[in-house]
Design an enzyme around this catalytic site. Sequence first.
Site, mmCIF file in Angstrom:
data_model
loop_
_atom_site.group_PDB
_atom_site.id
_atom_site.type_symbol
_atom_site.label_atom_id
_atom_site.label_comp_id
_atom_site.label_asym_id
_atom_site.label_seq_id
_atom_site.Cartn_x
_atom_site.Cartn_y
_atom_site.Cartn_z
ATOM 1 N N CYS A 114 0.802 -1.224 0.000
ATOM 2 C CA CYS A 114 0.000 0.000 0.000
ATOM 3 C C CYS A 114 0.836 1.275 0.000
ATOM 4 O O CYS A 114 0.330 2.352 -0.303
ATOM 5 C CB CYS A 114 -0.956 -0.005 1.187
ATOM 6 S SG CYS A 114 -2.098 -1.392 1.189
ATOM 7 N N HIS A 251 -3.547 7.192 2.327
ATOM 8 C CA HIS A 251 -3.877 5.890 1.750
ATOM 9 C C HIS A 251 -5.304 5.544 2.141
ATOM 10 O O HIS A 251 -5.695 5.663 3.304
ATOM 11 C CB HIS A 251 -2.898 4.838 2.281
ATOM 12 C CG HIS A 251 -3.326 3.430 2.044
ATOM 13 N ND1 HIS A 251 -3.729 2.967 0.808
ATOM 14 C CD2 HIS A 251 -3.429 2.375 2.901
ATOM 15 C CE1 HIS A 251 -4.055 1.683 0.910
ATOM 16 N NE2 HIS A 251 -3.880 1.310 2.166
ATOM 17 N N ASN A 281 -10.075 -0.462 -0.797
ATOM 18 C CA ASN A 281 -8.613 -0.381 -0.699
ATOM 19 C C ASN A 281 -8.004 -1.004 -1.952
ATOM 20 O O ASN A 281 -8.070 -2.215 -2.142
ATOM 21 C CB ASN A 281 -8.138 -1.123 0.558
ATOM 22 C CG ASN A 281 -6.638 -1.012 0.782
ATOM 23 O OD1 ASN A 281 -5.886 -0.604 -0.099
ATOM 24 N ND2 ASN A 281 -6.192 -1.396 1.962
#
Length: 324
Positions: A114, A251, A281
Site C-alpha cells: 500500500c 492511503h 482499498n
Amino acid sequence: MNIRSVIRGVGAYLPERVLSNDELSKTVDTSDEWIRQRTGIARRHIAAANETTTDLACSAALRALEHAGISVDEIDLVILATTTPDNTFPATATRVQARLGITAGPAFDIQAVCTGFIYALTQADNMIRLGQAKCALVIGAEIYSRILDWEDRGTCVLFGDGAGAVVLKAENGNGAEAGRGVLSTTLGADGRYYDSLYVDGGPATTGTAGFVRMQGKEVFKHAVERMSSLVAGLLEDQGLTTDDLNWLVPHQANVRIINKVGEKLNVPPEKVIISVEEHANTSAATIPLAMNHAVERQLFKPGDLLGLTAMGGGFTWGAALIRW
C-alpha cells in the site's frame, strides 16, 4: 540550477464491473451496514477475467498524459507500483512502456504494497533531481480480486481493483513556478511485522499466488501512528505546521484509519480527501485515485500544500509533501 519535479497530470481507471456490499453479502457473512460502519466502503471495482494489471495501468497512464498535455515521446521513466504484476518477471512496467509506445529510459516495478505509490514517487523525484530523467510516469495499479480469499470476510470486503497515475516533469525551481512540486519525501520499513499483513503464497514458497492474510488490529494501530507522524515530521522539517496543510491525501485503507490520522494531525475533515467509499482499498493505487478524485472536483488550487501518506504490508510506510 534547482531542479524540482512537478506534477503535470493525474489520471485514474476503475474496471467496469462494480461489486456492491449487498451483492457481496450474498456470498459471505456480512452486510452493507456492517461494512459501511467499519470501513466506509460502499462498493469496489473488479477487473474482468481478461483484464491485466498492464491494462489498468495503461488506461490510467493515458488519462494522466492527456490531463498533462504531454506526449509519450516526452516520457523517459516509467515506475509501476504493484503487488499484482502480470508475471513474476519481467517487470509489468516494461509491458506498460511498450504498449504506450515509450522507447526512452528505464521502466521497472516497485513492490511496497500500500506504500508502493509513495515509494515510486520518491524514486522518480530523486531521479529527476539527479538529472537521470526529465519526465516520468508514476503508476499504482492493482488487481487484488485475484489474491483474495472470498470466504474470508475480514479481508475480502476491504479490497478492490484499480489504477492511478501521475506525470512528473522536471522544472527549474528558480523560475516562474518556483515553490511548486515535490518538496520532500520520507520512506521506512520494519520487517518484524511481516506476518501482520502478507500473502500466503509466492513462487519461492508455495508456487501459487496465495491469498491476503491480515491481523487487522495490529495494522490499524500502526497505520494511524505511522501515517500521522510521517506527515508531522515532514512539515516540521520544512518549517511548516498542519495549519499550512491545505489537503491531506492518505492511503484509502478504510475511513476509520483515515479519520484517526486526520484527528491526530488536527486536520479538519473538510481538508481530508476520502474516496475509499467508491473503490475500497486498491493498495498502491489508492493515493493517485484519491488525487484524481480531488482533481475531478477541482479541489486542488495552485499553491496548495498536499500531504500524502501511507502504510502497507512489510510493514512499509512513506509520505510526501507536494506544492500543487
